[in-house]
Write an enzyme that holds these catalytic residues in place. Sequence first.
Site, short mmCIF file in Angstrom:
data_model
loop_
_atom_site.label_atom_id
_atom_site.label_comp_id
_atom_site.label_asym_id
_atom_site.label_seq_id
_atom_site.Cartn_x
_atom_site.Cartn_y
_atom_site.Cartn_z
N GLY A 11 4.11 -1.82 -18.89
CA GLY A 11 4.67 -0.28 -17.92
C GLY A 11 6.10 -0.23 -18.24
CB SER A 12 8.45 0.00 -20.79
OG SER A 12 7.40 0.71 -21.99
NE ARG A 90 -10.59 -2.76 -20.28
CZ ARG A 90 -11.06 -4.09 -20.91
NH1 ARG A 90 -12.44 -4.16 -21.24
NH2 ARG A 90 -10.89 -4.52 -20.22
CG HIS A 108 -0.77 6.47 -30.58
ND1 HIS A 108 -1.34 4.86 -30.57
CD2 HIS A 108 -0.18 6.60 -32.22
CE1 HIS A 108 -1.51 4.16 -31.65
NE2 HIS A 108 -1.11 4.99 -32.91
#
Length: 201
Positions: A11-12, A90, A108
């Site tokens: 969660g950075s 997911r 990404h």
Amino acid sequence: MKLAVFASGSGSNFQAIAEAIQKGQLEAEIGLLFCDKKTAHVLQRAAALQIPAVTFSPKDFPSKVQYEQEILRLLEENEIELVVLAGYMRIIGATLLARFANRMINIHPSLLPAFPGIHGIQDAFEAGVAETGVTIHYVDAGVDTGPIIAQEKINITTEDTLATLTEKIHTIEHRLYPTVLQKLITTQKERAIDDEKKSLN
Ligand code: GRF
């Protein structure tokens, strides 16, 4: 703009977005953190930041459709305008895509279309390419395939190890994601003003 962040791990990026909002650099509110892993560290970050978080996994539902219907219900209940994927591990299914088409973005850690998938940094490093980077894109039904919004390049030097490269990529991500989000918000605001002007003419 009311955001939902979806995350599955550390969660950075979620934290970087939340801090940009706190500093007044991003005109948004995180209405919801959704996490599909009950043990993920991002949940501790959300608690510390006092951001509402919900966690459940597809295993809690008879089907992926029902899992996503419950997410959709939460998004609508919280009046979420934009879904921000930040390490959500997911593939987004048709149920969510149908309602959030063009309102869901992902980050990404490679220069897409090169090195999609879960090991973007490692794959680029091991391929021995001279440069890699970060991509922010709209989400579609593929894996890391939607229309690209922004990219930032970085050279891979002979001194780089996978660890140093990973750190450099994350540093870019934490700056780029809030910046691109703010740009999207500004563009949307300008469009709304234009539309209003047109309707008055
Ligand atoms: C980031 O490298 C992001 O690009 C990828 O997953 C990672 C999530 O990291 N999609 P974190 O959970 O935000 O620290």
